[in-house]
Design a protein around this motif. Sequence first.
Motif, mmCIF file in Angstrom:
data_model
loop_
_atom_site.group_PDB
_atom_site.id
_atom_site.type_symbol
_atom_site.label_atom_id
_atom_site.label_comp_id
_atom_site.label_asym_id
_atom_site.label_seq_id
_atom_site.Cartn_x
_atom_site.Cartn_y
_atom_site.Cartn_z
ATOM 1 N N PHE A 30 0.821 -1.197 0.000
ATOM 2 C CA PHE A 30 0.000 0.000 0.000
ATOM 3 C C PHE A 30 0.865 1.261 0.000
ATOM 4 N N ASP A 31 2.043 1.180 0.620
ATOM 5 C CA ASP A 31 2.948 2.332 0.702
ATOM 6 C C ASP A 31 3.916 2.406 -0.471
ATOM 7 N N ALA A 32 3.891 1.443 -1.372
ATOM 8 C CA ALA A 32 4.858 1.387 -2.470
ATOM 9 C C ALA A 32 4.739 2.618 -3.369
ATOM 10 N N PRO A 33 5.864 3.159 -3.849
ATOM 11 C CA PRO A 33 5.787 4.326 -4.745
ATOM 12 C C PRO A 33 5.088 4.008 -6.063
ATOM 13 N N GLU A 34 5.067 2.726 -6.443
ATOM 14 C CA GLU A 34 4.396 2.345 -7.703
ATOM 15 C C GLU A 34 2.881 2.254 -7.551
ATOM 16 N N GLN A 35 2.400 2.326 -6.314
ATOM 17 C CA GLN A 35 0.969 2.210 -6.054
ATOM 18 C C GLN A 35 0.219 3.410 -6.669
ATOM 19 N N HIS A 36 -1.003 3.168 -7.102
ATOM 20 C CA HIS A 36 -1.758 4.142 -7.892
ATOM 21 C C HIS A 36 -1.827 5.522 -7.245
ATOM 22 N N LEU A 37 -2.111 5.573 -5.963
ATOM 23 C CA LEU A 37 -2.243 6.863 -5.293
ATOM 24 C C LEU A 37 -0.885 7.491 -5.020
ATOM 25 N N VAL A 87 1.959 7.196 -6.691
ATOM 26 C CA VAL A 87 2.762 7.610 -7.844
ATOM 27 C C VAL A 87 2.576 9.103 -8.131
ATOM 28 N N ARG A 88 1.490 9.669 -7.655
ATOM 29 C CA ARG A 88 1.258 11.109 -7.856
ATOM 30 C C ARG A 88 2.350 11.946 -7.205
ATOM 31 N N PHE A 89 2.934 11.418 -6.123
ATOM 32 C CA PHE A 89 3.976 12.155 -5.392
ATOM 33 C C PHE A 89 5.346 11.477 -5.478
ATOM 34 N N ASP A 90 5.363 10.186 -5.849
ATOM 35 C CA ASP A 90 6.609 9.405 -5.788
ATOM 36 C C ASP A 90 7.078 8.928 -7.149
ATOM 37 N N MET A 91 6.676 9.592 -8.220
ATOM 38 C CA MET A 91 7.069 9.173 -9.572
ATOM 39 C C MET A 91 8.590 9.060 -9.687
ATOM 40 N N GLY A 92 9.313 9.977 -9.040
ATOM 41 C CA GLY A 92 10.772 9.968 -9.119
ATOM 42 C C GLY A 92 11.422 8.836 -8.360
ATOM 43 N N GLN A 93 10.655 8.141 -7.518
ATOM 44 C CA GLN A 93 11.200 7.018 -6.763
ATOM 45 C C GLN A 93 10.965 5.681 -7.456
ATOM 46 N N THR A 94 10.287 5.701 -8.584
ATOM 47 C CA THR A 94 10.027 4.468 -9.326
ATOM 48 C C THR A 94 10.969 4.378 -10.516
ATOM 49 N N LEU A 95 11.240 3.157 -10.949
ATOM 50 C CA LEU A 95 12.172 2.931 -12.049
ATOM 51 C C LEU A 95 11.467 2.287 -13.233
ATOM 52 N N VAL A 96 11.905 2.667 -14.423
ATOM 53 C CA VAL A 96 11.500 2.018 -15.664
ATOM 54 C C VAL A 96 12.767 1.797 -16.485
ATOM 55 N N ASN A 97 12.648 1.057 -17.568
ATOM 56 C CA ASN A 97 13.773 0.895 -18.489
ATOM 57 C C ASN A 97 13.690 1.958 -19.573
ATOM 58 N N ASP A 98 14.778 2.704 -19.747
ATOM 59 C CA ASP A 98 14.813 3.728 -20.780
ATOM 60 C C ASP A 98 14.537 3.092 -22.138
ATOM 61 N N CYS A 99 13.679 3.736 -22.938
ATOM 62 C CA CYS A 99 13.259 3.130 -24.202
ATOM 63 C C CYS A 99 14.325 3.201 -25.287
ATOM 64 N N SER A 106 14.669 6.783 -13.582
ATOM 65 C CA SER A 106 13.446 7.112 -12.840
ATOM 66 C C SER A 106 12.335 7.433 -13.830
ATOM 67 N N ALA A 107 11.129 7.062 -13.475
ATOM 68 C CA ALA A 107 9.998 7.226 -14.391
ATOM 69 C C ALA A 107 9.750 8.687 -14.729
ATOM 70 N N ASP A 108 9.985 9.603 -13.773
ATOM 71 C CA ASP A 108 9.752 11.013 -14.087
ATOM 72 C C ASP A 108 10.809 11.550 -15.042
ATOM 73 N N ASP A 109 12.073 11.113 -14.888
ATOM 74 C CA ASP A 109 13.117 11.550 -15.823
ATOM 75 C C ASP A 109 12.829 11.063 -17.237
ATOM 76 N N GLU A 110 12.331 9.839 -17.360
ATOM 77 C CA GLU A 110 12.021 9.303 -18.687
ATOM 78 C C GLU A 110 10.895 10.091 -19.344
ATOM 79 N N LEU A 111 9.853 10.387 -18.583
ATOM 80 C CA LEU A 111 8.740 11.129 -19.160
ATOM 81 C C LEU A 111 9.155 12.544 -19.536
#
Length: 504
Positions: A454-461, A463-475, A482-487
């Motif tokens: 429930f507290d995970a940064p990837e959780q739906h609610l 992610v609104r504040f923790d986008m920078g704490q989540t990771l994705v693979n650069d395309c 970080s997901a915010d840097d990619e976007l």
Amino acid sequence: MNYASSCGIELQVNQDGSVSVAADTSVGTYDGADDTLVGIVNNSTVPVAAVTVTGPGSGLAGFDGDGLCAYAGCSYGPTGYEGPGTSLVTSPTLPDSAEADFTPALQPGATAYFSLEGPLQYAQLTARTGPLKGNTVQHTLIYVHGINEESTGITTTDFKSMFDRVTNKKYVGFVYYEDLAPASPVLGIPDCRDGLPADVLTKAASAQGMPISISDATGTPNCDGSSDIGINAIKLDEQIQKEYHDSGNQPVILVGYSMGGSIIRGMLAYSQTVNDHVAETMIDSVSFIHGVQQGSYLANIGQVAACSFCGFFPVPPLSSGIVGISDLIHLPLNRPASQELQEGSAWFRWVNSHSSHLPPIPFFNTYGDLRIVAPICPVFGLYGCFNYGDNTSLGDDVVLRGTDEPTDTSAEGGQKFLNGPRGAQNWEFVQLHRYTWDPLYPPSESIALGQAMFDAPEQHLNVRFDMGQTLVNDCQTNASISADDELVLLLNGRANGTPYNCKP
């Protein structure tokens, strides 16, 4: 035309968004002196709104009154150098560069032509998509927020700080009909009771039966950010038209979170159904952040106990988090948006059945994937352990994964979306987080795991504040980012005419 049998310069927009320049020295200047006919063909898969041509020392922007229309007897624009459906932008500080805008945007496979100053067959020309550097005309970035949120995006998300890192754009927070944001003349936010599109019921009916809540459109407004999705889809369509024309025909960049993704999908389906050309000509790109593409099980909270996605496990960590999530969202179950967000609702059936031919524009989708991995250890681990249940995904804890296919309406809802195969400007990102849960855990540890998810940064609610704490693979590189840097990379590429191209 006149002295020129064809174009002396041909611009080719390639699949990756780059622009090649080919010169035909056998073709003379059309005036027999110092002006060149320029043709362009769009060989990419997305519409092109503008290109900029540069030739150091060429003076190609020094228009002196003898454009192509001076010889062809036409009148396509104020300078006389324009071709059909084109307009030209120059700057006194950039005499060697010119921007050509196309109205409507040049579709894949389409061609256009215009003229420029000078015998350019012998110049060192380069070209790219997008406007002149230093051109004050900006793309508008419209952010469409989620349910029970407000248009300023200041108190309910931290996405605004991410958008502030995107240059050459004007930021606009989309204001729902019955938005939660208080009226503010300074911020351009009307009273929530204002803003209902004119003749909205008639417009919805003309869109092959687009579902819309009549009571919501004619009853007493509730300023809670939970109004009818169809009303807001039509409202967004009309706002895009306004922003497009106000910016000098610059296509709009759209970003949608949660129900904002549902509104954008509805707008696309509406636009293509009524054929108003918004979807294919006035939108630069669409980015979804945990968008509700196929519905959310949480909107149908009464059916959670019977959810089939739980699979083999009863998953105590999930049940321990359900109450907390529903309390935080405060879903008003009698309001139109809550009913329309249910998986398999009439809204999603209509939207997804009208999504077989989405416009060929860039789409980027980011979704959350919280997975439970359950180790199985036969004979008390004497023969080792293996993981079972890695495919037991809870999505982002509010919306399940669903399928990539835009026309699907999954029985369990979903947030995945991909408009065809992955491409340079068509990509999907996953924010993946795995959790280990042993069925032999004592109840206290299962509850603690549920709280951790429930507290995970990837959780739906969150992610609104923790986008920078989540990771994705650069395309491009496949490296973690970080997901915010990619976007921000992707949005900056769109706003500045320098696409950040993915590599399938």
